[in-house]
Design an enzyme around this catalytic site. Structure first.
Site, PDB file in Angstrom:
ATOM      1  N   TRP A   1       0.832  -1.212   0.000  1.00  0.00           N
ATOM      2  CA  TRP A   1       0.000   0.000   0.000  1.00  0.00           C
ATOM      3  C   TRP A   1       0.858   1.250   0.000  1.00  0.00           C
ATOM      4  O   TRP A   1       0.537   2.226  -0.684  1.00  0.00           O
ATOM      5  CB  TRP A   1      -0.982  -0.009   1.163  1.00  0.00           C
ATOM      6  CG  TRP A   1      -1.955  -1.151   1.083  1.00  0.00           C
ATOM      7  CD1 TRP A   1      -2.110  -2.155   1.983  1.00  0.00           C
ATOM      8  CD2 TRP A   1      -2.911  -1.412   0.023  1.00  0.00           C
ATOM      9  NE1 TRP A   1      -3.087  -3.025   1.560  1.00  0.00           N
ATOM     10  CE2 TRP A   1      -3.592  -2.605   0.369  1.00  0.00           C
ATOM     11  CE3 TRP A   1      -3.233  -0.773  -1.167  1.00  0.00           C
ATOM     12  CZ2 TRP A   1      -4.594  -3.164  -0.445  1.00  0.00           C
ATOM     13  CZ3 TRP A   1      -4.226  -1.320  -1.978  1.00  0.00           C
ATOM     14  CH2 TRP A   1      -4.895  -2.493  -1.609  1.00  0.00           C
TER      15      TRP A   1
ATOM     16  N   ASP B   1      -1.967   6.803   5.954  1.00  0.00           N
ATOM     17  CA  ASP B   1      -2.968   5.818   5.549  1.00  0.00           C
ATOM     18  C   ASP B   1      -3.235   4.949   6.785  1.00  0.00           C
ATOM     19  O   ASP B   1      -2.380   4.182   7.210  1.00  0.00           O
ATOM     20  CB  ASP B   1      -2.402   4.984   4.395  1.00  0.00           C
ATOM     21  CG  ASP B   1      -3.353   3.863   3.952  1.00  0.00           C
ATOM     22  OD1 ASP B   1      -4.434   3.719   4.551  1.00  0.00           O
ATOM     23  OD2 ASP B   1      -2.994   3.138   2.996  1.00  0.00           O
TER      24      ASP B   1
ATOM     25  N   LYS C   1     -12.280  -1.834   6.537  1.00  0.00           N
ATOM     26  CA  LYS C   1     -11.486  -2.674   7.430  1.00  0.00           C
ATOM     27  C   LYS C   1     -12.007  -2.542   8.867  1.00  0.00           C
ATOM     28  O   LYS C   1     -12.418  -3.509   9.461  1.00  0.00           O
ATOM     29  CB  LYS C   1     -10.002  -2.281   7.388  1.00  0.00           C
ATOM     30  CG  LYS C   1      -9.407  -2.127   6.006  1.00  0.00           C
ATOM     31  CD  LYS C   1      -9.233  -3.447   5.284  1.00  0.00           C
ATOM     32  CE  LYS C   1      -8.883  -3.342   3.812  1.00  0.00           C
ATOM     33  NZ  LYS C   1      -7.839  -2.445   3.392  1.00  0.00           N
TER      34      LYS C   1
HETATM   35  C1  LIG Z   1      -7.235  -2.006   2.020  1.00  0.00           C
HETATM   36  C2  LIG Z   1      -6.183  -0.972   2.088  1.00  0.00           C
HETATM   37  C3  LIG Z   1      -6.039   0.011   1.088  1.00  0.00           C
HETATM   38  C4  LIG Z   1      -6.895   0.047  -0.158  1.00  0.00           C
HETATM   39  O1  LIG Z   1      -8.125   0.560   0.142  1.00  0.00           O
HETATM   40  P1  LIG Z   1      -9.215   0.847  -1.026  1.00  0.00           P
HETATM   41  O2  LIG Z   1     -10.318   1.440  -0.213  1.00  0.00           O
HETATM   42  O3  LIG Z   1      -9.546  -0.476  -1.633  1.00  0.00           O
HETATM   43  O4  LIG Z   1      -8.620   1.776  -1.986  1.00  0.00           O
HETATM   44  C5  LIG Z   1      -5.055   0.962   1.256  1.00  0.00           C
HETATM   45  N1  LIG Z   1      -4.259   0.966   2.319  1.00  0.00           N
HETATM   46  C6  LIG Z   1      -4.361   0.044   3.307  1.00  0.00           C
HETATM   47  C7  LIG Z   1      -3.449   0.107   4.489  1.00  0.00           C
HETATM   48  C8  LIG Z   1      -5.334  -0.951   3.217  1.00  0.00           C
HETATM   49  O5  LIG Z   1      -5.433  -1.871   4.184  1.00  0.00           O
END
Ligand SMILES: *Cc1c(COP(=O)(O)O)cnc(C)c1O
Length: 356
Positions: A101, A168, A192
């Site tokens: 990511w 993030d 999540k």
């Molecule tokens: C799942 C995830 C993403 C991607 O998220 P989307 O909503 O599918 O774009 C990005 N960063 C992390 C840390 C994730 O766990």
């Protein structure tokens, strides 16, 4: 039949959140309309947005000067949007690469300005978090991924620098307290630890905006979304409502500190079993182990299918590891009950007896 849901995302929701949202799908609070049929500008939806915003501010202890937004496009759009809004084309931003990511965030940010990748744990297949990384003072911000969903590592403490952080937090937001004032932008896809896919939570410091010289497309301009209270266009009303139900559930269950205890108990029990069990081992460095995504392998990989079969028979779903690590990954987000983790541990113990 009760399933024990260890999927990494979209992921487990609290039972009462599912019950309550299914009612809203049919008839929202006696209005005779499904929430999915209602205007995003109706008083009912305004009340949902207001309550969700104020609960987020309360739970995360967000100081004055920050705005809470519900956007679309997932964390993946935020990889680009953060840089587009914060980084001038002749400016520099620092990124720490702790997994897939982060790598994607770096790729998108490079479209906007100079990106310095100041540290990476790629040398060991991202099984650790680089620490004490020197950052150049002329950097606009430092971007981190606080929890690495795929590799099962997590910053135990947020790094501290003189420049602002951009993070993030898709897979560990609301799992622990942190000092929001150190961040210019925090973003998280809901699916999540917050709600279903379709809404993206963004927390942005207003003072950090308006400093880039480029012209921003309306949909990618935080200021436009702030000005319209996240309703510049039709927002993802239903996912926001399910997120609100999760926030209420979170508050009722002790808020962030309640989650800290809940998550520590689950992670401790599972890592203890991985360390004790003669058949399994953990992939992440112990000091960097994630409390959300627990990655582990079998010493003898030829037993993998047999273990997955036992899990399936025991109604355990979602434990197959991501292809970049292999083996197994148990995602044990806020909503997961300790009972489900104990159940997985029992299956691991029975597997050891059977195969050992
Ligand atoms: C799942 C995830 C993403 C991607 O998220 P989307 O909503 O599918 O774009 C990005 N960063 C992390 C840390 C994730 O766990």
């Amino acid at each position: 039949m009760k399933k024990h849901n260890f999927y990494a995302g979209p992921a487990i929701l609290a039972e009462e959140v599912k019950q309550e949202s299914s009612k809203a799908a049919l008839d929202y609070q006696g209005t005779g309309l499904s929430l999915m049929e209602m205007s995003h500008r109706s008083p009912e939806v305004s009340a949902i947005m207001d309550e969700a915003t104020s609960l987020i501010k309360e739970l995360l202890n967000i100081p004055e000067g920050y705005q809470v937004l519900f956007l679309q496009g997932g964390a993946s759009l935020q990889f680009y949007m953060t840089a587009l809004n914060l980084l001038d084309s002749n400016g520099t931003a620092s990124y720490i690469d702790t997994g897939s990511w982060s790598t994607k965030a770096i790729k998108e940010a490079k479209r906007c300005g100079n990106i310095e990748v100041v540290a990476s744990s790629k040398d060991k297949n991202y099984n650790y978090i680089p620490k004490n990384v020197p950052i150049s003072a002329n950097s606009s911000y430092l971007h981190i991924t606080t929890n690495n969903t795929i590799f099962g590592t997590q910053y135990q403490d947020m790094p501290s620098y003189d420049i602002p952080l951009v993070a993030d937090m898709s897979s560990d937001i609301f799992s622990r307290p942190f000092d929001v004032s150190k961040f210019d932008v925090i973003y998280a896809g809901a699916q999540k630890n917050l709600g279903p896919a379709g809404c993206t939570l963004v927390i942005v410091r207003e003072g950090a905006l308006g400093k880039v010289s480029r012209e921003l497309p309306s949909m990618l301009d935080y200021k436009i979304h702030i000005g319209k209270g996240s309703l510049f266009n039709t927002g993802p009303v239903f996912p926001i409502y399910v997120s609100l139900l999760t926030l209420r559930w979170l508050k009722k269950n002790g808020g962030i500190n309640g989650m800290v205890q809940r998550n520590a108990a689950k992670a401790q029990a599972l890592y203890d079993e991985i360390d004790r069990n003669s058949l399994f081992y953990g992939t992440a460095e112990k000091e960097d182990r994630s409390k959300m995504n627990v990655c582990f392998l079998l010493h003898d990989e030829s037993m993998s299918d047999e273990f997955l079969k036992d899990c399936k028979e025991a109604n355990i779903v979602g434990v197959k590891g991501h292809r970049s690590v292999g083996g197994f990954r148990a995602s044990i987000y806020n909503a997961m009950e300790k009972d489900s983790v104990d159940h997985l541990i029992n299956i691991m113990q029975a597997f050891e007896k059977k195969m050992g």
